[in-house]
Scaffold this motif. Structure first.
Motif, PDB file in Angstrom:
ATOM      1  N   GLY A 108       0.776  -1.238   0.000  1.00 57.56           N
ATOM      2  CA  GLY A 108       0.000   0.000   0.000  1.00 57.56           C
ATOM      3  C   GLY A 108       0.799   1.276   0.000  1.00 57.56           C
ATOM      4  O   GLY A 108       0.235   2.359   0.060  1.00 57.56           O
ATOM      5  N   GLY A 109       2.128   1.183  -0.049  1.00 55.67           N
ATOM      6  CA  GLY A 109       2.939   2.396   0.006  1.00 55.67           C
ATOM      7  C   GLY A 109       2.953   2.995   1.402  1.00 55.67           C
ATOM      8  O   GLY A 109       2.386   2.443   2.346  1.00 55.67           O
ATOM      9  N   ARG A 110       3.587   4.134   1.553  1.00 58.47           N
ATOM     10  CA  ARG A 110       3.635   4.804   2.858  1.00 58.47           C
ATOM     11  C   ARG A 110       2.331   5.528   3.148  1.00 58.47           C
ATOM     12  O   ARG A 110       1.604   5.941   2.240  1.00 58.47           O
ATOM     13  CB  ARG A 110       4.797   5.799   2.908  1.00 58.47           C
ATOM     14  CG  ARG A 110       6.158   5.119   2.965  1.00 58.47           C
ATOM     15  CD  ARG A 110       7.264   6.119   3.229  1.00 58.47           C
ATOM     16  NE  ARG A 110       8.542   5.452   3.419  1.00 58.47           N
ATOM     17  CZ  ARG A 110       9.685   6.076   3.711  1.00 58.47           C
ATOM     18  NH1 ARG A 110       9.692   7.401   3.830  1.00 58.47           N
ATOM     19  NH2 ARG A 110      10.796   5.397   3.885  1.00 58.47           N
ATOM     20  N   ILE A 111       2.031   5.692   4.419  1.00 59.47           N
ATOM     21  CA  ILE A 111       0.867   6.473   4.830  1.00 59.47           C
ATOM     22  C   ILE A 111       1.162   7.940   4.540  1.00 59.47           C
ATOM     23  O   ILE A 111       2.224   8.442   4.928  1.00 59.47           O
ATOM     24  CB  ILE A 111       0.596   6.305   6.334  1.00 59.47           C
ATOM     25  CG1 ILE A 111       0.545   4.833   6.730  1.00 59.47           C
ATOM     26  CG2 ILE A 111      -0.688   7.028   6.739  1.00 59.47           C
ATOM     27  CD1 ILE A 111       0.561   4.611   8.241  1.00 59.47           C
ATOM     28  N   PRO A 112       0.276   8.675   3.884  1.00 61.08           N
ATOM     29  CA  PRO A 112       0.508  10.114   3.706  1.00 61.08           C
ATOM     30  C   PRO A 112       0.713  10.788   5.063  1.00 61.08           C
ATOM     31  O   PRO A 112      -0.079  10.584   5.988  1.00 61.08           O
ATOM     32  CB  PRO A 112      -0.775  10.593   3.030  1.00 61.08           C
ATOM     33  CG  PRO A 112      -1.317   9.378   2.338  1.00 61.08           C
ATOM     34  CD  PRO A 112      -0.978   8.229   3.235  1.00 61.08           C
ATOM     35  N   ALA A 113       1.773  11.569   5.190  1.00 62.84           N
ATOM     36  CA  ALA A 113       2.110  12.165   6.489  1.00 62.84           C
ATOM     37  C   ALA A 113       1.002  13.059   7.023  1.00 62.84           C
ATOM     38  O   ALA A 113       0.849  13.215   8.238  1.00 62.84           O
ATOM     39  CB  ALA A 113       3.412  12.950   6.376  1.00 62.84           C
ATOM     40  N   GLY A 114       0.217  13.650   6.118  1.00 65.12           N
ATOM     41  CA  GLY A 114      -0.859  14.538   6.551  1.00 65.12           C
ATOM     42  C   GLY A 114      -2.214  13.864   6.642  1.00 65.12           C
ATOM     43  O   GLY A 114      -3.231  14.548   6.755  1.00 65.12           O
ATOM     44  N   SER A 115      -2.226  12.530   6.607  1.00 60.51           N
ATOM     45  CA  SER A 115      -3.509  11.825   6.600  1.00 60.51           C
ATOM     46  C   SER A 115      -4.164  11.815   7.973  1.00 60.51           C
ATOM     47  O   SER A 115      -3.542  12.123   8.990  1.00 60.51           O
ATOM     48  CB  SER A 115      -3.317  10.399   6.098  1.00 60.51           C
ATOM     49  OG  SER A 115      -2.507   9.655   6.989  1.00 60.51           O
ATOM     50  N   ARG A 116      -5.428  11.448   7.971  1.00 60.00           N
ATOM     51  CA  ARG A 116      -6.194  11.360   9.221  1.00 60.00           C
ATOM     52  C   ARG A 116      -5.887  10.051   9.949  1.00 60.00           C
ATOM     53  O   ARG A 116      -5.515   9.052   9.345  1.00 60.00           O
ATOM     54  CB  ARG A 116      -7.692  11.440   8.936  1.00 60.00           C
ATOM     55  CG  ARG A 116      -8.164  12.758   8.346  1.00 60.00           C
ATOM     56  CD  ARG A 116      -9.674  12.719   8.154  1.00 60.00           C
ATOM     57  NE  ARG A 116     -10.212  13.963   7.630  1.00 60.00           N
ATOM     58  CZ  ARG A 116     -10.412  14.209   6.337  1.00 60.00           C
ATOM     59  NH1 ARG A 116     -10.092  13.290   5.437  1.00 60.00           N
ATOM     60  NH2 ARG A 116     -10.923  15.364   5.946  1.00 60.00           N
ATOM     61  N   PHE A 117      -6.109  10.086  11.275  1.00 53.00           N
ATOM     62  CA  PHE A 117      -5.967   8.890  12.093  1.00 53.00           C
ATOM     63  C   PHE A 117      -6.846   9.043  13.328  1.00 53.00           C
ATOM     64  O   PHE A 117      -7.225  10.150  13.718  1.00 53.00           O
ATOM     65  CB  PHE A 117      -4.502   8.660  12.506  1.00 53.00           C
ATOM     66  CG  PHE A 117      -3.863   9.841  13.194  1.00 53.00           C
ATOM     67  CD1 PHE A 117      -3.913   9.997  14.576  1.00 53.00           C
ATOM     68  CD2 PHE A 117      -3.203  10.819  12.447  1.00 53.00           C
ATOM     69  CE1 PHE A 117      -3.318  11.086  15.199  1.00 53.00           C
ATOM     70  CE2 PHE A 117      -2.596  11.913  13.065  1.00 53.00           C
ATOM     71  CZ  PHE A 117      -2.667  12.041  14.441  1.00 53.00           C
ATOM     72  N   ARG A 118      -7.176   7.931  13.929  1.00 52.00           N
ATOM     73  CA  ARG A 118      -7.938   7.961  15.185  1.00 52.00           C
ATOM     74  C   ARG A 118      -6.992   8.398  16.304  1.00 52.00           C
ATOM     75  O   ARG A 118      -5.886   7.876  16.421  1.00 52.00           O
ATOM     76  CB  ARG A 118      -8.513   6.579  15.501  1.00 52.00           C
ATOM     77  CG  ARG A 118      -9.508   6.060  14.468  1.00 52.00           C
ATOM     78  CD  ARG A 118      -9.885   4.616  14.788  1.00 52.00           C
ATOM     79  NE  ARG A 118     -10.628   4.012  13.705  1.00 52.00           N
ATOM     80  CZ  ARG A 118     -11.949   3.896  13.651  1.00 52.00           C
ATOM     81  NH1 ARG A 118     -12.686   4.363  14.662  1.00 52.00           N
ATOM     82  NH2 ARG A 118     -12.547   3.321  12.634  1.00 52.00           N
ATOM     83  N   ILE A 119      -7.448   9.326  17.122  1.00 58.08           N
ATOM     84  CA  ILE A 119      -6.586   9.811  18.198  1.00 58.08           C
ATOM     85  C   ILE A 119      -6.887   9.128  19.522  1.00 58.08           C
ATOM     86  O   ILE A 119      -6.290   9.443  20.544  1.00 58.08           O
ATOM     87  CB  ILE A 119      -6.677  11.339  18.355  1.00 58.08           C
ATOM     88  CG1 ILE A 119      -8.057  11.779  18.872  1.00 58.08           C
ATOM     89  CG2 ILE A 119      -6.325  12.037  17.046  1.00 58.08           C
ATOM     90  CD1 ILE A 119      -8.116  13.243  19.260  1.00 58.08           C
ATOM     91  N   GLY A 120      -7.840   8.156  19.513  1.00 61.04           N
ATOM     92  CA  GLY A 120      -8.131   7.427  20.734  1.00 61.04           C
ATOM     93  C   GLY A 120      -8.569   8.347  21.855  1.00 61.04           C
ATOM     94  O   GLY A 120      -9.333   9.293  21.658  1.00 61.04           O
ATOM     95  N   SER A 121      -8.061   8.115  23.036  1.00 63.81           N
ATOM     96  CA  SER A 121      -8.521   8.861  24.202  1.00 63.81           C
ATOM     97  C   SER A 121      -7.956  10.257  24.335  1.00 63.81           C
ATOM     98  O   SER A 121      -8.255  10.956  25.294  1.00 63.81           O
ATOM     99  CB  SER A 121      -8.257   8.070  25.475  1.00 63.81           C
ATOM    100  OG  SER A 121      -9.280   7.127  25.648  1.00 63.81           O
ATOM    101  N   GLN A 122      -7.164  10.701  23.348  1.00 62.40           N
ATOM    102  CA  GLN A 122      -6.898  12.136  23.302  1.00 62.40           C
ATOM    103  C   GLN A 122      -8.221  12.885  23.091  1.00 62.40           C
ATOM    104  O   GLN A 122      -8.333  14.061  23.427  1.00 62.40           O
ATOM    105  CB  GLN A 122      -5.924  12.459  22.173  1.00 62.40           C
ATOM    106  CG  GLN A 122      -4.518  11.915  22.411  1.00 62.40           C
ATOM    107  CD  GLN A 122      -3.560  12.308  21.303  1.00 62.40           C
ATOM    108  OE1 GLN A 122      -3.158  13.460  21.197  1.00 62.40           O
ATOM    109  NE2 GLN A 122      -3.192  11.340  20.476  1.00 62.40           N
ATOM    110  N   SER A 123      -9.209  12.185  22.571  1.00 61.40           N
ATOM    111  CA  SER A 123     -10.555  12.752  22.404  1.00 61.40           C
ATOM    112  C   SER A 123     -11.132  13.214  23.728  1.00 61.40           C
ATOM    113  O   SER A 123     -11.899  14.190  23.781  1.00 61.40           O
ATOM    114  CB  SER A 123     -11.507  11.709  21.800  1.00 61.40           C
ATOM    115  OG  SER A 123     -10.996  11.111  20.646  1.00 61.40           O
TER     116      SER A 123
END
Length: 382
Positions: free
Chosen positions: A80-95
């Motif tokens: 799948g190649g590298r993850i785009p550095a600016g992509s979204r991700f789940r922040i877990g309990s930082q929420s």
């Protein structure tokens, strides 16, 4: 704070998987002339950690990008190649910090009080003893994890999730999540001691919706995301909603040990406990505004930054041999771990997300701390 103290702080809640882990806020060293290390190099090293699939990060000084990095792969086995550095991700309990901020803004507006009782705010959870002692538990106790309410994520001393991690489609209402803990042993008397529980924040999400008349997702957007220009951040609501755009995929072992893709982890379990999807830029923008006191008056901000004795923060000497001090909230869920360092003066942030292929993050957390120090205090790593 040395490595051991940081790891203890973070891993204390990692067993609950959706975690809120923060070092105690202390006076920060100046970041005016701080040298930022090679972010890409730090990610390359982090991606070599056993159990890591991919890693992305971004450093920010005074709100301006100071470096990004991406290493490993978007999918398992280097695909799948590298993850785009600016992509979204789940922040877990930082929420949780964002959700608590919304609740405390409502307190500031006089719409509820820190000493208001859970049973009065949500009579439905007091009915039939769904939440024991609901008539005694206060809003402050929910925020600070001193309510004694058991954690729906796990039961007792088990480290395994108490629900089907691989159910990606069934919608569970927040009250259904709370019902999972009916009859489970309490962790203490109301206000007695700190005991991390995702259930506290599921209930806080319910309170916000009751008081505002809006969904939690809408309340976060109106009060936090939009005012701070967090244009790529949103709250997950119902399955099968997931992460928009290209993103890293995390994996979790099933009962046979087979790794399964969990990038669409059931949104029902997020709610107030850990449902936000963000980017390194946006989560850093939140930490900058929060740390600089732009979201809450000091007396209410201290409800989060000065936890009760034995609570979710530990005083330490600082990172990088004591040179760098601040907060480092973390979040984790099956297949991922995320951390954001924020200096106590709010000028410097470093956010990172790691996708995983393991249920054990004990080797991953120290590697993430090492990456933080490699980027923010490069001189001490030579």
């Amino acid at each position: 704070m040395n490595h051991a103290t940081v790891v203890r702080t973070i891993t204390a809640a990692t067993a609950a998987t959706l975690l809120l882990a923060a070092t105690s806020p202390v006076t920060a060293a100046s970041t005016r002339s701080a040298a930022i290390g090679d972010v890409q190099q730090a990610m390359d090293a982090l991606a070599k950690t056993p159990g890591v699939v991919g890693a992305i990060s971004g450093a920010y000084v005074d709100g301006k990008p100071a470096g990004q990095g991406s290493a490993g792969s978007r999918l398992l086995d280097g695909k799948g190649g590298r993850i785009p550095a600016g992509s979204r991700f789940r922040i877990g309990s930082q929420s949780k910090q964002m959700v608590a901020t919304v609740l405390l803004q409502l307190v500031d507006e006089g719409k509820l009080g820190l000493d208001d009782k859970l049973g009065d705010l949500l009579p439905e959870v007091a009915a039939d003893g769904l939440v024991e002692r609901a008539g005694e538990i206060t809003v402050r106790q929910l925020i600070q994890h001193t309510s004694g309410i058991p954690d729906w994520f796990r039961r007792g001393t088990s480290t395994a999730p108490a629900f089907d991690v691989f159910d990606f489609t069934t919608y569970y209402r927040p009250i259904d999540i709370v019902k999972m803990t009916r009859g489970w042993p309490r962790t203490g008397e109301p206000g007695e001691k700190f005991a991390y529980s995702n259930t506290n924040y599921t209930l806080i999400g319910m309170i916000i919706e009751k008081v505002t008349g809006h969904t939690l997702a809408d309340a976060l957007k109106r009060r936090v995301f939009r005012p701070l220009g967090m244009t790529r951040t949103y709250q997950l609501t119902k399955p099968p909603e997931g992460i928009k755009g290209p993103h890293g995929h995390g994996y979790y072992p099933d009962s046979t040990g087979t790794l399964r893709d969990v990038h669409r982890f059931n949104a029902s379990y997020g709610n107030g406990a850990g449902g936000v999807v963000s980017t390194t830029h946006d989560v850093s923008a939140f930490q900058r505004a929060f740390t600089q006191g732009k979201l809450l008056p000091p007396s209410l901000q201290q409800v989060l930054t000065q936890p009760p004795a034995g609570g979710g923060g530990q005083q330490g000497s600082g990172l990088c041999g004591g040179r760098l001090k601040g907060n480092m909230p973390g979040g984790s869920a099956p297949g991922l771990t995320a951390l954001t360092f924020a200096s106590a003066d709010g000028r410097l942030q470093f956010a990172m997300s790691v996708t995983l292929k393991t249920a054990d993050t004990h080797s991953v957390i120290p590697a993430m701390i090492k990456a933080v120090e490699a980027v923010l205090c490069p001189a001490t790593q030579r």
